[in-house]
Design a protein around this motif. Structure first.
Motif: not given
Lengths: 204, 155, 203
Positions: A171-185, B16-20, B146-152
């Motif tokens: 038997a295998y179990c799975v759980k998931v969470q999301t991550f939002v880069k723009a707000i790092r949460r 960065l993708q949002e800026l592009w 500028l974005l191309t340089w910032m991407e590094k």
């Protein structure tokens, strides 16, 4: 500006869940008439460097209903001022401004909806499409004492993803969470879902 | 999650993708207005071979210039709503990055910060040699450089 | 008398400037895939047998336009500028001059071109090796015309550090593999299934 006769919209507020932001307000009513609303926004840059500049909302300039999806307008993690006014023909109300600027880092993140299936001996998961801002952290393990938890980061959306090839009878179990880069949460983890593979031996 | 790492300066919360995407939405319109094809503000001498440590000083100077001089007057003239929306995305995200950059002010960093300042002055002088309107249009059109340089420095 | 001549000259000049030559030349642009950069254009006329075209190019920021050898006074409507625009960190312009037998001419320039931003990525080449109880897929790195300093050709992986492959496996249903490396062994548990594979390459 036209002659201000209409009352300004009241009770502006923003409901934000999983990076979808909805601005609502109390409707202005004039019996027998259709009221249109104009929504405008200002990011922190505009309010600090050019406070006279307001940008019309992508979808609500104008709009009929007392709400506006401002998701496409909020494109930076800074406080945004929002304002609404009502119009009826040439009559316009005064602007009503949201009391506290809205920042997308306050959005509520909910555990994602997932569908765990098995295709033969393959453990497969399908995740809801929450948009490009989201990554999914998928944790899965074999349900036995001391089992190791495996983690995969999934970015693709709306298409089933192969996690593991399962052993017969396990038997295998799975759980998931999301991550939002723009707000790092992260969101909280979903409830774990388990599937069991029948006991046949591998066909040759 | 991804973040900018300009030497010691770390910046989170900007995708960065949002800026592009914001720049690509207006790039053709903005760059078509720049018909001085023989002048490039962000030339190699400004951006090439910048050390990590120097990058924090340089990006801070460039972003502050864009916020104070390039963007500040461009939005007034941006009648097209696509441009105003893209502009707002870029300006507000540049504002987030600039406000999080805290380069060291210690004495031993003087030579590095001076090198970054010389690079920035190359850019600024080229900007000032053009008519202000043409210069703002050109600088706006060079955001992809500028974005191309910032991407590094985005990892 | 001199005044009359001046007026006549100005008049003919004005007429010359006012003449619309957009029918000679249209849609001058780059088409790029996997960093193969081709300049293309159209003639506005249905048939234009007597028109010849000449191509020039330059880096953004430089004054001099350079004539592209092999694309001077040509009749075809495309020109391969891959070598001339080979630095993917650079920005370029190209322009075409069309000249008709009757002496009419038109010149049009491209938008600012950056192959790094504009090139489209073709699906990669894949070798599929079905085995008894598994299938092995080898994803071949895609080489580009771009040469490094030491002369070797760069692959897409060299150019795009964040390049990833999306591999979709269709057995009974379509699903996706997440950890994709250059070679992938897939246990297929006895049933021999067709080696059908959709492989998309994304940046």
């Amino acid at each position: 500006d036209g002659v201000t006769v209409l009352p300004a919209p009241q009770n502006l507020s923003v409901q934000s869940t999983n990076m979808k932001h909805l601005l609502t307000w109390s409707p202005v009513t004039v019996p027998g008439e259709i009221i249109y609303y104009f929504v405008e926004y200002q990011g922190e840059y505009e309010s600090l460097y050019m406070s006279h500049i307001w940008i019309p909302s992508s979808w609500c300039s104008p709009t009929e209903g007392p709400e506006c999806d401002i998701t496409d307008d909020i494109t930076a993690t800074v406080p945004y001022k929002l304002r609404v006014r009502a119009t009826l023909g040439s009559q316009t109300s005064a602007w009503s401004t949201l009391q506290h600027p809205f920042n997308r880092n306050s959005t509520a993140l909910t555990p994602p909806v997932m569908e765990v299936t098995k295709d033969g001996f393959h453990l497969v998961i399908k995740l809801e499409d929450l948009g490009p801002q989201f990554e999914f952290l998928v944790a899965y393990w074999r349900r036995e004492p001391g089992a190791k938890e495996h983690v995969k980061v999934v970015r693709s959306r709306g298409i089933p993803v192969h996690l593991e090839t399962m052993e017969p009878g396990a038997a295998y179990c799975v759980k998931v969470q999301t991550f939002v880069k723009a707000i790092r949460r992260h969101s909280p983890f979903s409830q774990a879902e388990c599937v069991k593979v029948q006991g046949e031996t591998l066909p040759l | 999650g991804q973040e900018f790492q300009f030497g010691p300066c770390r910046v989170e919360g900007v995708v960065l993708q949002e800026l592009w995407e914001a720049f690509q939405a207006m790039k053709d319109i903005v760059q078509a207005k720049d018909n001085i094809t023989s002048v490039r503000l962000l030339r190699k001498e400004v951006l090439q071979n910048v050390s990590d440590t120097e990058s924090c000083y340089l990006i801070r100077a460039l972003l502050k210039f864009y916020l104070n001089t390039v963007f500040k007057n461009s939005l007034d003239k941006a009648a097209d709503s696509r441009i105003r929306k893209s502009f707002s995305t870029l300006a507000n995200n540049f504002f987030v990055i600039a406000s999080k950059l805290q380069p060291s002010q210690e004495k031993e960093m003087f030579s590095i910060s001076e090198s970054a300042r010389r690079r920035f002055l190359l850019f600024q002088r080229a900007f000032q040699q053009l008519d202000i309107q043409a210069a703002q249009t050109k600088a706006f059109g060079e955001v992809d450089i500028l974005l191309t340089w910032m991407e590094k420095f985005y990892q | 008398m001199r005044t009359l001549l001046t007026i006549l000259a100005a008049g003919s000049l004005a007429a010359h400037i006012a003449e619309d030559t957009s029918d000679l030349l249209q849609h001058v642009k780059f088409q790029s895939s996997n960093f193969e950069n081709i300049l293309t254009w159209d003639s506005g006329l249905d048939s234009a047998p007597d028109i010849v075209y000449s191509v020039e190019y330059k880096k953004y920021g430089e004054r001099e336009w350079l004539a592209k050898e092999g694309c001077q006074r040509i009749t075809r409507k495309s020109c391969n500028l891959t070598m001339e625009t080979g630095n993917f960190m650079e920005f370029y312009y190209a322009r075409v001059t069309a000249l008709s037998a009757g002496g009419r001419s038109a010149t049009k320039m491209t938008d600012r071109f950056s192959s790094l931003q504009h090139t489209t990525i073709k699906p990669p080449d894949v070798t599929c090796i079905p085995k008894v109880r598994s299938i092995q897929m080898i994803v071949h790195p895609t080489s580009t015309p771009i040469r490094a300093g030491d002369g070797h050709r760069l692959s897409l992986e060299d150019v795009f550090s964040d390049l990833f492959y999306r591999l979709e496996l269709q057995v009974n249903h379509t699903y996706q593999m997440v950890n994709i490396c250059a070679s992938l062994v897939l246990p297929c548990l006895g049933n021999s299934f067709p080696c059908r594979l959709d492989l998309h390459c994304f940046k």
